[in-house]
Scaffold this active site. Structure first.
Site, PDB file in Angstrom:
ATOM      1  N   HIS A 124     -17.398 -58.917 -42.947  1.00  0.00           N
ATOM      2  CA  HIS A 124     -16.695 -60.174 -43.253  1.00  0.00           C
ATOM      3  C   HIS A 124     -17.745 -61.186 -43.723  1.00  0.00           C
ATOM      4  O   HIS A 124     -18.904 -61.118 -43.301  1.00  0.00           O
ATOM      5  CB  HIS A 124     -16.029 -60.660 -41.956  1.00  0.00           C
ATOM      6  CG  HIS A 124     -15.119 -61.837 -42.096  1.00  0.00           C
ATOM      7  ND1 HIS A 124     -15.595 -63.130 -42.155  1.00  0.00           N
ATOM      8  CD2 HIS A 124     -13.770 -61.928 -42.151  1.00  0.00           C
ATOM      9  CE1 HIS A 124     -14.562 -63.962 -42.242  1.00  0.00           C
ATOM     10  NE2 HIS A 124     -13.443 -63.253 -42.243  1.00  0.00           N
ATOM     11  N   ASP A 201     -19.863 -57.667 -34.224  1.00  0.00           N
ATOM     12  CA  ASP A 201     -18.794 -58.612 -34.551  1.00  0.00           C
ATOM     13  C   ASP A 201     -17.481 -58.001 -34.054  1.00  0.00           C
ATOM     14  O   ASP A 201     -16.939 -57.078 -34.658  1.00  0.00           O
ATOM     15  CB  ASP A 201     -18.783 -58.832 -36.069  1.00  0.00           C
ATOM     16  CG  ASP A 201     -17.584 -59.647 -36.536  1.00  0.00           C
ATOM     17  OD1 ASP A 201     -16.735 -60.012 -35.697  1.00  0.00           O
ATOM     18  OD2 ASP A 201     -17.492 -59.899 -37.754  1.00  0.00           O
ATOM     19  N   GLN A 204     -12.235 -58.163 -34.601  1.00  0.00           N
ATOM     20  CA  GLN A 204     -11.062 -57.291 -34.749  1.00  0.00           C
ATOM     21  C   GLN A 204     -10.993 -56.213 -33.677  1.00  0.00           C
ATOM     22  O   GLN A 204     -10.047 -55.427 -33.661  1.00  0.00           O
ATOM     23  CB  GLN A 204     -11.064 -56.619 -36.133  1.00  0.00           C
ATOM     24  CG  GLN A 204     -11.030 -57.576 -37.302  1.00  0.00           C
ATOM     25  CD  GLN A 204      -9.712 -58.332 -37.428  1.00  0.00           C
ATOM     26  OE1 GLN A 204      -8.694 -57.962 -36.848  1.00  0.00           O
ATOM     27  NE2 GLN A 204      -9.734 -59.415 -38.182  1.00  0.00           N
ATOM     28  N   LYS A 227      -7.416 -64.649 -32.509  1.00  0.00           N
ATOM     29  CA  LYS A 227      -6.983 -63.274 -32.790  1.00  0.00           C
ATOM     30  C   LYS A 227      -6.621 -62.531 -31.506  1.00  0.00           C
ATOM     31  O   LYS A 227      -6.022 -61.453 -31.561  1.00  0.00           O
ATOM     32  CB  LYS A 227      -8.085 -62.528 -33.543  1.00  0.00           C
ATOM     33  CG  LYS A 227      -8.363 -63.114 -34.923  1.00  0.00           C
ATOM     34  CD  LYS A 227      -9.304 -62.249 -35.719  1.00  0.00           C
ATOM     35  CE  LYS A 227     -10.161 -63.049 -36.674  1.00  0.00           C
ATOM     36  NZ  LYS A 227      -9.586 -63.142 -38.022  1.00  0.00           N
ATOM     37  N   CYS A 365     -11.907 -62.161 -47.167  1.00  0.00           N
ATOM     38  CA  CYS A 365     -13.280 -62.587 -46.843  1.00  0.00           C
ATOM     39  C   CYS A 365     -14.253 -61.421 -46.819  1.00  0.00           C
ATOM     40  O   CYS A 365     -15.198 -61.394 -46.020  1.00  0.00           O
ATOM     41  CB  CYS A 365     -13.335 -63.348 -45.511  1.00  0.00           C
ATOM     42  SG  CYS A 365     -12.432 -64.876 -45.523  1.00  0.00           S
TER      43      CYS A 365
END
Ligand code: PMP
Length: 407
Positions: A124, A201, A204, A227, A365
């Protein structure tokens, strides 16, 4: 089959009860941001209605209560990702701020000209641009591990790109565009053999799978509350305590100091050192409730449900002539990116919206990843715990309309 009681879960989300263009809303954009259950909305409202005051400062009861509620979320986060110590949990605005904090405070002082920061081709922008800024400031170089044709990470390619100069590795756990689940434990292992710290990261992964930062072995793990069914504007940087203790502050101000004089200021220990100024108090409290909501639903049940939806969606999307799924890695989360011959993704998104189907159209993104696959944009359908087969059916019906429309 899934053990989630999806009908009961759906009832917790007020927005899902509201029709969209006269139809049942099929919300398939949770990878961008998830909807909020009533308990999260209530938690934020109750904070303001019942016990709101600034934290850490007041001797009066309201301030003590809000401090307790805010600080209590550190334990919730620690449990949620199986951290070793609640002091490893830094509250930030989201994944983006967490990555920038690590880039500026941990990585930047450690790099010299010619050193390398290793990322992957599926990051991202939030896990690209902060490293370019550090590279710019230090003379370090950004090195990118390749992505295979099916959307998997080329792990051998990554290994080959680890060099004597690699100072830091930052990788996405689950791709927001392809859904690819990366082998982060293997990446951490190969990095740690050379004493290279790793950031994962988790924007998600946190909402969709069990996360155990100790088993993962990473040095840093970041995610955003919006999220994980929580509010926007709060999120988490998790870091090994030894790293936080060695890191200088990212921002200066109130609440992050031990003592201040015009001659010299000394800093509070972590995590307070990294939380300058009045934080998003109600947002952090409600983030904790969102995480508890996920725990109560059951992480394994969420995985089973979203995997079953993914299988069903792949089956049904195969009915659409000229549709090509981008990202078919064997290990995938509930994210499907696709293009359709003769139809622009933005037009598809607009037509689907008229049918009550909310999907994302664009580059998500991840412009370099789009380039890797030779497309400017895709349509992306992504799942949350509240999605069911009716949502997939609505998507497929909508795509059949698109097909008719564009011939
Ligand atoms: N990384 C990934 C993989 C993401 O999907 C996102 C959000 N789309 C981010 C980082 C940035 O998160 P935020 O915008 O919440 O800071």
């Amino acid at each position: 089959e899934s053990v989630l009681d999806v009908d009961r879960l759906r009832a917790d989300f007020p927005i899902l009860q509201r029709p969209m263009n006269g139809r049942r809303l099929a919300f398939l954009d949770s990878a961008a941001s998830a909807q909020k259950p009533q308990c999260v909305i209530d938690a934020e409202r109750e904070c303001y209605e019942q016990y709101y005051a600034n934290i850490h400062r007041g001797v009066y009861q309201l301030s003590q209560r809000s401090t307790q509620a805010y600080e209590g979320v550190r334990r919730t986060v620690q449990r949620f990702i199986n951290g070793a110590d609640e002091r490893e949990v830094v509250f930030v605005r989201g994944a983006t701020e967490a990555i920038n904090l690590v880039a500026q405070s941990f990585v930047r002082p450690r790099l010299e000209a010619g050193d390398e920061i290793l990322i992957t081709g599926m990051e991202h922008h939030a896990n690209i641009v902060p490293w370019q800024m550090v590279a710019e400031a230090t003379g370090a170089r950004l090195v990118v591990a390749p992505v295979l044709d099916d959307g998997s990470l080329d792990l051998d390619g990554l290994r080959e790109r680890v060099s004597e100069r690699t100072g830091f590795i930052s990788v996405v756990h689950v791709s927001n565009t392809l859904g690819t689940i990366n082998p982060v434990e293997a990446i951490v292992d190969l990095a740690h053999q050379r004493d290279i710290p790793v950031l994962v990261d988790g924007a998600q992964s946190a909402p969709h799978m069990p996360v155990d930062v100790q088993a993962m072995g990473a040095d840093f793990y970041v995610f955003s509350a919006h999220k994980t069914y929580g509010p926007s504007g709060s999120g988490v940087l998790w870091a090994r305590l030894e790293h936080l203790e060695a890191m200088p502050p990212y921002q200066g101000g109130g609440d992050m100091i031990r003592t201040v004089s015009f001659e010299e200021t000394t800093y509070a220990p972590p995590p307070q050192r990294f939380e300058a100024g009045t934080p998003n108090i109600a947002g952090v409290v409600a983030m904790g409730v969102g995480l508890e909501y996920i725990e109560a639903a059951g992480r394994d049940a969420i995985v089973a449900h979203e995997q079953s939806l993914l299988g069903y969606a792949n089956e049904r999307l195969a009915e659409i002539d000229g549709l090509r799924v981008i990202g078919t890695a064997p290990d995938k989360a509930g994210v499907i990116s696709f293009v359709l011959d003769g139809a622009h993704p933005h037009d598809m998104g607009t037509i689907l919206d008229m049918e009550g189907v909310a999907v994302r159209a664009g580059h998500h993104c991840t412009q370099p990843l789009m380039k890797r696959f030779g497309v400017a944009a895709t349509v992306r359908a992504s799942f949350g715990l509240y999605n069911d087969r009716d949502d997939i059916d609505a998507l497929v019906d909508g795509l059949k309309r698109v097909r008719e429309f564009f011939g």
